[in-house]
Design an enzyme around this catalytic site. Structure first.
Site, PDB file in Angstrom:
ATOM      1  N   SER A  34      39.619 101.842 -42.314  1.00  0.00           N
ATOM      2  CA  SER A  34      40.041 101.869 -43.714  1.00  0.00           C
ATOM      3  C   SER A  34      39.606 100.592 -44.424  1.00  0.00           C
ATOM      4  CB  SER A  34      41.565 102.015 -43.819  1.00  0.00           C
ATOM      5  OG  SER A  34      42.201 100.761 -43.651  1.00  0.00           O
ATOM      6  N   CYS A  45      49.920 103.168 -30.065  1.00  0.00           N
ATOM      7  CA  CYS A  45      51.031 103.666 -29.279  1.00  0.00           C
ATOM      8  C   CYS A  45      52.356 103.307 -29.933  1.00  0.00           C
ATOM      9  CB  CYS A  45      50.995 103.058 -27.872  1.00  0.00           C
ATOM     10  SG  CYS A  45      49.400 103.244 -27.040  1.00  0.00           S
ATOM     11  N   ASN A  77      51.229  97.895 -28.242  1.00  0.00           N
ATOM     12  CA  ASN A  77      50.789  98.806 -29.298  1.00  0.00           C
ATOM     13  C   ASN A  77      49.706  98.102 -30.091  1.00  0.00           C
ATOM     14  OD1 ASN A  77      50.569 100.615 -31.485  1.00  0.00           O
ATOM     15  ND2 ASN A  77      52.269  99.640 -32.551  1.00  0.00           N
ATOM     16  N   GLY A  78      48.521  98.701 -30.182  1.00  0.00           N
ATOM     17  CA  GLY A  78      47.459  98.109 -30.985  1.00  0.00           C
ATOM     18  C   GLY A  78      46.114  98.163 -30.296  1.00  0.00           C
ATOM     19  N   GLU A  79      45.220  97.309 -30.758  1.00  0.00           N
ATOM     20  CA  GLU A  79      43.883  97.194 -30.188  1.00  0.00           C
ATOM     21  C   GLU A  79      43.463  95.728 -30.224  1.00  0.00           C
ATOM     22  OE1 GLU A  79      42.318  99.569 -28.767  1.00  0.00           O
ATOM     23  OE2 GLU A  79      43.272 101.370 -29.576  1.00  0.00           O
ATOM     24  N   LEU A 125      48.932 106.906 -27.210  1.00  0.00           N
ATOM     25  CA  LEU A 125      47.823 107.607 -27.859  1.00  0.00           C
ATOM     26  C   LEU A 125      46.558 107.055 -27.219  1.00  0.00           C
ATOM     27  CD1 LEU A 125      46.589 109.459 -30.045  1.00  0.00           C
ATOM     28  CD2 LEU A 125      46.645 107.502 -31.602  1.00  0.00           C
TER      29      LEU A 125
END
Length: 637
Positions: free
Chosen positions: A368, A2, A75-77, A51
């Site tokens: 990644s 986000c 923002n993040g996980e 998002l």
């Protein structure tokens, strides 16, 4: 994944303009296209662009707990949020969503600022605690997710995921920081905690900051950000080589498993390099369906790794998508300048943007291989540095300065010559200490070259500052005298955060794509930092133990081929299809009139490169991107 934003009145409880709060939040709509919301109360505005990845139905932000007394934008996980939730429920906490966002807020109620010590993931967040009139900000250990802030003259704290949130505020004055210009032309990016503009800051990786509202409308002092984590290279693990290989393989697999939790389509980048290939191999072991893999190739064979990506895709029967990009794909310059907010000279930002654009057609989350080179000793420059350190250790610094200093000054810069004849940089590095030598080797422009390029007026503003000071500061904190561990530590603090993570965050978020990096898991990094350096670089082979660990899972040609990198043909571009754009930018009115550069040197760089006498592609690209940044800044974008 986000975008977050906010304003906090550090002096009182003024009401913020709701339209302004929405505007600065929406300027980063690309980070979160699914939902947007702004919370307003006296002295506070919290904004969020979402998002949706986990808890699609009830994970909206800003999110409030404790009867509305504690709010968060995030923002993040958080990859261990399920285990943390169970621990918090056992302590009596009640949840109304399935999101990791609420886990952070409840963790704040349980553990206060130390909640960050419990989090395993990538994150940047701000927590408003109305009970204490405090705003708590934190950023993940490796700086995967960004967080910018500025304290304005009227006592308003403005913060956001991207610098454009701050520059969009009418109270922020865009004054370029001379020290940031020096850093940029040394490194190709502006390193933390500095921003290109004076008064704006990046919260450093692994840091937290607590803002407390001042009483009686007094001016609030800016708190000092404090580190809550750092990597320590003990290098004292007595484990055998065979056991280390097996444990490394299992730790990587576990890190990958944690990052495969999502309620949306998930896949991986597959470049054909060792790191992304190992991640895909681990994903295949956890997935009951074919892993979605995405790759881009180039129509120029010198830059094309797609055949190696195909080897891994074939071995694991992945759902593989390949798009071929033209070798003259350079029409993103102005778009990148807007996305990055600061001058950013890593030309691999172009193919990174393209692979993210391509991946978003098929997945919302992509894993990644970023971080593998830094953690496991993969860069060629590490091996070169170790060779130089052997020579440096043989002679005292005063002797080396007396012998190699003059040689480095007198030896010509032979860009055109075979590698073994390009000794100028090596001679210069041998006359330096380890930290200075590494910064020298990492520089796009050496110190003497920057002194020639930057105007006398700008140099006076620098007051004697050189970028090497930043490296020496980090070196003093590294708590190691091991040559490999020291440069790995320096990369964690500079290159990985300022270049790699910035590049991937902006390129992926431009397409509303979440990228997760299993090889940047802090628990994995802490363990690898206990392994002796001889396991990481051995016999001239970088990432030695990593390659050995994945020999059972990957083709030999993928593991042991020469490293290619994600590069573009800069020198040819700047003498061919980009020549006129480059000349018009470098010698245009913005660059000539800004007062930062020596006009004669700018002209000389252009003439020598176009005439084929010298390869100035790195510095000319840096200047081109600086001009693009100036244009965006002047336009007020």
């Amino acid at each position: 994944m986000c975008g977050i934003s906010g304003m906090f009145d550090t002096r009182g409880q003024r009401l913020f303009d709701g339209a302004l709060a929405a505007r600065i939040n929406n300027i980063q709509a690309h980070r979160g296209p699914d939902e947007a919301d702004v919370h307003l109360e006296p002295g506070l505005a919290l904004g969020h662009r979402r998002l949706s990845v986990i808890d699609l139905a009830t994970g909206q932000q800003p999110l409030f707990v404790a009867d509305g007394q504690v709010g968060i934008v995030f923002n993040g996980e958080i990859y261990n949020f399920q285990a943390l939730r169970a621990e918090l429920e056992a302590l009596g906490h009640h949840f109304r969503t399935r999101s990791d966002t609420e886990v952070i807020a409840q963790a704040w109620l349980a553990w206060g600022p130390d909640c960050v010590l419990r989090l395993r993931g990538m994150f940047a967040f701000a927590i408003w605690d109305r009970r204490e009139q405090t705003l708590f900000m934190a950023r993940d250990r490796l700086g995967v997710k960004p967080l910018h802030y500025a304290l304005l003259a009227d006592g308003t704290l403005v913060f956001g995921s991207e610098l454009k949130v701050i520059t969009a505020h009418p109270g922020f004055e865009r004054r370029i920081d001379p020290l940031a210009v020096e850093d940029y032309f040394a490194l190709g990016y502006v390193p933390d905690p500095r921003c290109i503009y004076q008064g704006a800051h990046k919260l450093p990786a692994g840091h937290r900051m607590l803002w407390r509202r001042a009483a009686g409308g007094q001016a609030a002092a800016m708190p000092v950000s404090a580190p809550y984590w750092d990597v320590r290279f003990t290098l004292d693990n007595p484990i055998s080589q065979a056991d280390a290989e097996a444990e490394l393989r299992e730790r990587v697999k576990e890190s990958v498993r944690l990052r495969m939790i999502a309620d949306v389509p998930l896949g991986a980048f597959l470049s054909g390099g060792v790191d992304s290939s190992a991640v895909v191999a681990a994903m295949a072991g956890w997935s009951s369906t074919p892993v979605r893999t995405c790759a881009i190739g180039f129509d120029d064979p010198k830059y094309n790794e797609s055949e190696f990506a195909q080897m891994v895709a074939d071995r694991y029967q992945t759902d593989h998508r390949l798009e071929v990009v033209g070798s003259d794909d350079f029409d993103l310059i102005d778009q990148l300048a807007w996305l990055y907010d600061e001058p950013f000279a890593d030309s691999s930002a172009l193919p990174t943007y393209r692979v993210c654009q391509m991946a978003r057609k098929h997945v919302t989350v992509a894993l990644s291989g970023d971080g593998g080179d830094e953690t496991l000793g993969g860069y060629r420059r590490y091996r070169m540095h170790l060779g130089e350190e052997s020579a440096r250790s043989a002679l005292p610094l005063p002797v080396r300065r007396a012998v190699f200093g003059p040689l480095g000054w007198l030896y010509p810069k032979l860009d055109w010559a075979p590698q073994f004849l390009r000794a100028k940089t090596t001679f210069q590095a041998l006359a330096m200490d380890g930290a200075q030598a590494y910064q020298h080797s990492m520089s796009r422009l050496r110190t003497d070259e920057r002194r020639a390029l930057l105007s006398p007026a700008l140099q006076r503003q620098l007051g004697g500052y050189h970028t090497v000071e930043l490296f020496r500061q980090h070196a003093q904190q590294a708590q190691t005298d091991d040559p490999l561990a020291l440069v790995q530590y320096l990369d964690y603090k500079t290159w990985l955060v300022g270049d790699i993570n910035t590049k991937v965050d902006r390129a992926s978020m431009a397409h509303s794509l979440e990228v997760r990096e299993p090889l940047m898991d802090h628990e994995l990094i802490e363990w690898v930092a206990t392994l002796p350096s001889r396991m990481k670089v051995a016999g001239g082979e970088g990432k030695f133990i990593f390659k050995k660990a994945f020999e059972p899972l990957l083709p030999h040609d993928v593991l042991y081929r020469p490293k290619m990198g994600f590069s573009v043909p800069l020198a040819r571009w700047l003498r061919g299809p980009l020549a006129e754009r480059m000349r018009g930018s470098v010698l245009g009115p913005r660059m000539l009139d800004c007062g930062f550069f020596n006009r004669q040197v700018l002209s000389q760089l252009v003439q020598q490169h176009l005439g084929g006498q010298r390869d100035h592609s790195d510095v000319l690209w840096s200047l081109l991107m600086f001009d693009a940044f100036l244009k965006v800044s002047e336009d007020g974008a």
